[in-house]
Design an enzyme around this catalytic site. Sequence first.
Site, PDB file in Angstrom:
ATOM      1  N   GLY A 211       0.790  -1.228   0.000  1.00  0.00           N
ATOM      2  CA  GLY A 211       0.000   0.000   0.000  1.00  0.00           C
ATOM      3  C   GLY A 211       0.821   1.275   0.000  1.00  0.00           C
ATOM      4  O   GLY A 211       0.267   2.366  -0.060  1.00  0.00           O
ATOM      5  N   HIS A 212       2.154   1.174   0.087  1.00  0.00           N
ATOM      6  CA  HIS A 212       3.006   2.382   0.221  1.00  0.00           C
ATOM      7  C   HIS A 212       4.160   2.320  -0.763  1.00  0.00           C
ATOM      8  O   HIS A 212       5.290   2.065  -0.341  1.00  0.00           O
ATOM      9  CB  HIS A 212       3.539   2.470   1.642  1.00  0.00           C
ATOM     10  CG  HIS A 212       4.031   3.827   2.021  1.00  0.00           C
ATOM     11  ND1 HIS A 212       5.312   4.261   1.784  1.00  0.00           N
ATOM     12  CD2 HIS A 212       3.405   4.852   2.634  1.00  0.00           C
ATOM     13  CE1 HIS A 212       5.464   5.490   2.260  1.00  0.00           C
ATOM     14  NE2 HIS A 212       4.318   5.862   2.783  1.00  0.00           N
ATOM     15  N   PHE A 213       4.093   2.510  -1.881  1.00  0.00           N
ATOM     16  CA  PHE A 213       2.962   2.745  -2.779  1.00  0.00           C
ATOM     17  C   PHE A 213       3.066   1.689  -3.864  1.00  0.00           C
ATOM     18  O   PHE A 213       4.173   1.433  -4.335  1.00  0.00           O
ATOM     19  CB  PHE A 213       3.041   4.150  -3.382  1.00  0.00           C
ATOM     20  CG  PHE A 213       2.998   5.239  -2.334  1.00  0.00           C
ATOM     21  CD1 PHE A 213       1.779   5.636  -1.803  1.00  0.00           C
ATOM     22  CD2 PHE A 213       4.153   5.839  -1.862  1.00  0.00           C
ATOM     23  CE1 PHE A 213       1.722   6.649  -0.849  1.00  0.00           C
ATOM     24  CE2 PHE A 213       4.105   6.837  -0.905  1.00  0.00           C
ATOM     25  CZ  PHE A 213       2.888   7.243  -0.389  1.00  0.00           C
TER      26      PHE A 213
END
Length: 152
Positions: A57-59
């Site tokens: 999720g990052h990224f």
Amino acid sequence: MEQQLSTENNQLSSEEILGLLPHRFPFALIDRVIEHVPGKKAVALKNVTINEPQFQGHFPERPLMPGVLIVEAMAQVGGIIVTQMPDLPKGLFVFAGINNVKFRRPVVPGDQLVITCELLSIKRQRFGKVKGEAHVDGKLVCSGELMFSLVD
């Protein structure tokens, strides 16, 4: 966690680090300690891999190691220093604060963080402060002061 450093060359393996720190997956962020002066200084390695859960999720399009995890890795190196001080009470020392933290460069999968922490002070055998720096390829990526506190 009362294990004392046992290796002649003042290095610690990942297994020995697990014996000193309470952190486990996914928050065991130190792979190896390559230099250690008990109660004063520690230098450790963190190998950053694409397989780490934060990169989902990052990224997803451009994976970057979150700054808070770089700071947490520095705090864990500071924890190695504190756990090796025989005059301190045994117990759980937790991350209590940060001062003057600066992020200077991105950290990406494939990088190896070289994290150096030096003890600045211990007060009333309950509170500590370390100076931490993280480098990749000899370049400073993060620095700051980290505070610790003994939890009753």
